[in-house]
Scaffold this active site. Structure first.
Site, PDB file in Angstrom:
ATOM      1  N   GLU A 314     -21.916 -42.004 -65.692  1.00  0.00           N
ATOM      2  CA  GLU A 314     -20.690 -42.330 -64.947  1.00  0.00           C
ATOM      3  C   GLU A 314     -20.826 -43.592 -64.089  1.00  0.00           C
ATOM      4  O   GLU A 314     -20.473 -43.596 -62.923  1.00  0.00           O
ATOM      5  CB  GLU A 314     -20.258 -41.107 -64.113  1.00  0.00           C
ATOM      6  CG  GLU A 314     -20.032 -39.885 -65.001  1.00  0.00           C
ATOM      7  CD  GLU A 314     -19.737 -38.591 -64.232  1.00  0.00           C
ATOM      8  OE1 GLU A 314     -19.713 -38.624 -62.999  1.00  0.00           O
ATOM      9  OE2 GLU A 314     -19.542 -37.554 -64.889  1.00  0.00           O
ATOM     10  N   ASP A 356     -20.367 -41.255 -70.092  1.00  0.00           N
ATOM     11  CA  ASP A 356     -19.226 -41.362 -69.166  1.00  0.00           C
ATOM     12  C   ASP A 356     -18.046 -40.527 -69.659  1.00  0.00           C
ATOM     13  O   ASP A 356     -18.047 -40.038 -70.785  1.00  0.00           O
ATOM     14  CB  ASP A 356     -18.799 -42.819 -68.973  1.00  0.00           C
ATOM     15  CG  ASP A 356     -18.420 -43.113 -67.526  1.00  0.00           C
ATOM     16  OD1 ASP A 356     -17.738 -42.279 -66.908  1.00  0.00           O
ATOM     17  OD2 ASP A 356     -18.808 -44.189 -67.026  1.00  0.00           O
ATOM     18  N   GLU A 420     -20.256 -33.551 -73.550  1.00  0.00           N
ATOM     19  CA  GLU A 420     -19.822 -32.493 -72.613  1.00  0.00           C
ATOM     20  C   GLU A 420     -18.449 -31.955 -72.981  1.00  0.00           C
ATOM     21  O   GLU A 420     -17.572 -31.789 -72.134  1.00  0.00           O
ATOM     22  CB  GLU A 420     -19.749 -33.040 -71.170  1.00  0.00           C
ATOM     23  CG  GLU A 420     -21.003 -33.718 -70.697  1.00  0.00           C
ATOM     24  CD  GLU A 420     -20.929 -34.209 -69.253  1.00  0.00           C
ATOM     25  OE1 GLU A 420     -19.999 -33.800 -68.526  1.00  0.00           O
ATOM     26  OE2 GLU A 420     -21.794 -34.997 -68.866  1.00  0.00           O
TER      27      GLU A 420
HETATM   28  O1  9MR Z   1     -20.734 -28.244 -65.026  1.00  0.00           O
HETATM   29  C1  9MR Z   1     -21.171 -28.771 -63.798  1.00  0.00           C
HETATM   30  C2  9MR Z   1     -20.708 -27.886 -62.658  1.00  0.00           C
HETATM   31  O2  9MR Z   1     -21.313 -26.621 -62.735  1.00  0.00           O
HETATM   32  C3  9MR Z   1     -21.004 -28.536 -61.329  1.00  0.00           C
HETATM   33  O3  9MR Z   1     -20.441 -27.782 -60.278  1.00  0.00           O
HETATM   34  C4  9MR Z   1     -20.449 -29.945 -61.324  1.00  0.00           C
HETATM   35  C5  9MR Z   1     -20.731 -30.638 -60.024  1.00  0.00           C
HETATM   36  O4  9MR Z   1     -20.606 -32.014 -60.099  1.00  0.00           O
HETATM   37  O5  9MR Z   1     -21.003 -30.680 -62.386  1.00  0.00           O
HETATM   38  C6  9MR Z   1     -20.603 -30.162 -63.621  1.00  0.00           C
HETATM   39  O6  9MR Z   1     -21.017 -31.002 -64.673  1.00  0.00           O
HETATM   40  C7  9MR Z   1     -20.512 -32.334 -64.659  1.00  0.00           C
HETATM   41  C8  9MR Z   1     -21.548 -33.200 -65.325  1.00  0.00           C
HETATM   42  O7  9MR Z   1     -22.758 -33.105 -64.644  1.00  0.00           O
HETATM   43  C9  9MR Z   1     -21.108 -34.647 -65.380  1.00  0.00           C
HETATM   44  N1  9MR Z   1     -19.836 -34.765 -66.030  1.00  0.00           N
HETATM   45  C10 9MR Z   1     -18.792 -33.941 -65.505  1.00  0.00           C
HETATM   46  C11 9MR Z   1     -19.221 -32.479 -65.489  1.00  0.00           C
HETATM   47  C12 9MR Z   1     -18.099 -31.610 -64.985  1.00  0.00           C
HETATM   48  O8  9MR Z   1     -17.808 -31.862 -63.654  1.00  0.00           O
END
Ligand code: 9MR
Length: 509
Positions: A314, A356, A420
């Site tokens: 990101e 990203d 993701e």
């Molecule tokens: O799935 C993750 C969630 O459990 C966390 O609370 C969150 C906090 O930032 O992060 C989520 O995963 C993220 C990933 O690391 C980066 N891309 C976006 C994802 C969804 O927010």
């Protein structure tokens, strides 16, 4: 204390508390004293106070008052049960506060103690309005880990609130085994039905062999990645002191089951430990060194086991320019080059990914990524792939935008990964909670299928490398409660009971 893992929102599809086979393990209405609940703090860290009061109640004549809190993790805690490991529980409780901000987020969490220390997991959350009782309710599993010696359950307000609050009518039941989710057996294996490697994001609890989620993973997926446990706040909570336990458990599971592992992420602006951008080491040279040490410590440790890394995550903003992160502000634009170079040095064979979101839905960001990677490649920076997160919804972006984005990126001579993926049933950040109907699930299935057809085509053209779904069952998705608190979503391929959804059937057909 502040090691938060996934916030997990559980869906309750059956009235679990009424089932005959359930065993009640905690049942407190504070009519007869405090019944095993105690404070989380101590004299050294600050001690919050607990008392049974008749001034406020949800039912009967009294409730538990939690006050004098100096830390957001302070609250009320209780031992779950004598033998809690390997069991699934249902819980419900009522929460209330009357002074402070207009809204407060209450979180129910677990604390597991083993010889290695304590592991904390945020399990359920609920947003409360000042002066109104709110119920928190759901299901959770305590992994069958023989090293766990004690399990505590507690209520806190971890989002920077230390308000005084009240709890009442708390109930925990050990669920009747027939009610527990079960991975379906006589269905096709997803991993055999798609030509590319297919992955899922997991938590450390999912990869315990006794868990049904582990059964599901082994049957359907060929890659795993941690949803949270490989983030720097978990891995390096204080400088130079690494906590490998959760990441090791996930990597070991993959090694024992023949799965690939992705590491997410090495360099990110979020979920970092507090010390990272602070102190004498937070100069341009110092932060670059902190980045290098981390990248190389992780990658040398997992060389041969983890084969794909989100080196930077990101780094773009929604205008397609470099995000104004601490990395950029302190080190300058070269932090991205350096991150990839340090990574290549540590593990020449690993796949190095720039990851990203909104790349298919936002043309400016897509162009920004294209320009950035083109420039990196031209200067010999070792980027192997672009990761498209693919957090999409049931309508947008269009299938053709997804296809065009993959092809645009692949035209740079690199691979594309879907890292993701999930598909919200909501089409805006303001839409309120709706019922998950068969019509919605069917619409979702049709769209999943159309997008997987594109993935297949792009894989055959050698543009796409792998597809990772951001979770397994809907109840574990980050999309629950986000961005609208109280809103439940259904973005994945399996429901909260681990039953395949129409989207799964559409893909494997
Ligand atoms: O799935 C993750 C969630 O459990 C966390 O609370 C969150 C906090 O930032 O992060 C989520 O995963 C993220 C990933 O690391 C980066 N891309 C976006 C994802 C969804 O927010």
């Amino acid at each position: 204390m502040k090691q938060f893992l996934a916030i997990v929102m559980a869906l309750v599809t059956v009235p679990v508390f009424a089932q005959a086979g359930n065993v009640t393990v905690i049942d407190t209405n504070f009519e007869n004293g405090i019944a095993g609940w105690g404070p989380r703090g101590d004299n050294r860290q600050g001690l919050e106070k607990l008392e049974v009061t008749t001034a406020v109640k949800h039912s009967g004549s009294s409730s538990l008052r939690v006050f004098n809190r100096t830390h957001e993790w302070q609250g009320a805690t209780c031992k779950l049960a004598a033998n809690a490991v390997g069991d699934m529980f249902g819980m419900e409780a009522w929460l209330y506060y009357k002074d402070g901000p207009a809204k407060v987020t209450f979180v129910f969490s677990t604390q597991k103690t083993s010889a290695q220390g304590q592991a904390y997991q945020n399990v359920l959350q609920v947003q409360a309005n000042k002066g109104e009782w709110v119920q928190i309710k759901g299901e959770f599993t305590i992994a069958k880990d023989p090293t766990i010696t004690d399990v505590q359950v507690y209520f806190e307000t971890p989002k920077n609130d230390t308000v005084e609050f009240y709890i009442d009518d708390i109930k925990f039941v050990k669920l009747d085994p027939s009610l527990r989710p079960k991975a379906e057996v006589n269905i096709p294996n997803l991993r055999d039905k798609v030509p590319f490697d297919i992955g899922a994001a997991v938590s450390v609890d999912d990869v315990d062999f006794s868990s049904e989620w582990a059964q599901l993973l082994m049957k359907h997926f060929s890659i795993i990645v941690a949803g949270n446990e490989m983030k720097r706040d978990t891995v390096e909570p204080s400088e130079g002191k690494y906590n490998w336990i959760p990441a090791d458990k996930i990597v070991d599971f993959a090694m024992n089951t023949g799965m690939r592992v992705r590491w997410h992420p090495l360099v990110w602006h979020s979920q970092n430990p507090d010390w990272l951008f602070k102190g004498a080491g937070a100069t341009k040279a110092g932060l670059d060194q902190r980045m290098k040490t981390y990248i190389q410590t992780v990658m040398r440790k997992y060389r041969g086991d983890v084969d794909s890394y989100d080196v930077v995550n990101e780094v773009l903003d929604e205008n397609g320019r470099l995000r104004n992160s601490e990395w950029l502000k302190i080190i300058g634009t070269e932090y991205i080059d350096n991150a990839f170079r340090y990574a290549r040095e540590a593990d020449p064979k690993a796949q190095l990914v720039i990851n990203d979101y909104n790349l298919a839905s936002n043309p400016r960001k897509r162009q920004g990524m294209y320009d950035l990677v083109k420039d990196l490649k031209a200067r010999g920076v070792p980027v192997d792939a672009i990761g498209m997160q693919m957090h999409i919804d049931i309508r947008n972006p269009s299938v053709s935008a997804i296809k065009e984005t993959i092809e645009l990126f692949a035209s740079l001579g690199i691979k594309v990964l879907v890292t993701e993926m999930d598909m919200s049933i909501y089409t805006s950040d303001t839409e309120s909670k709706k019922t998950v109907t068969t019509t919605i699930l069917q619409e979702q299935a049709t769209r999943y299928r159309a997008i997987f057809d594109v993935f297949k085509e792009e894989y055959q053209k050698k543009n796409l490398d792998a597809v990772v779904i951001w979770g397994t069952s809907d109840n574990l998705s980050w999309k629950n409660d986000f961005p609208v608190p109280g809103r439940t979503d259904a973005p994945l391929l399996f429901d909260s009971k681990l039953k395949r959804k129409p989207a799964f059937d559409a893909i494997v057909k």
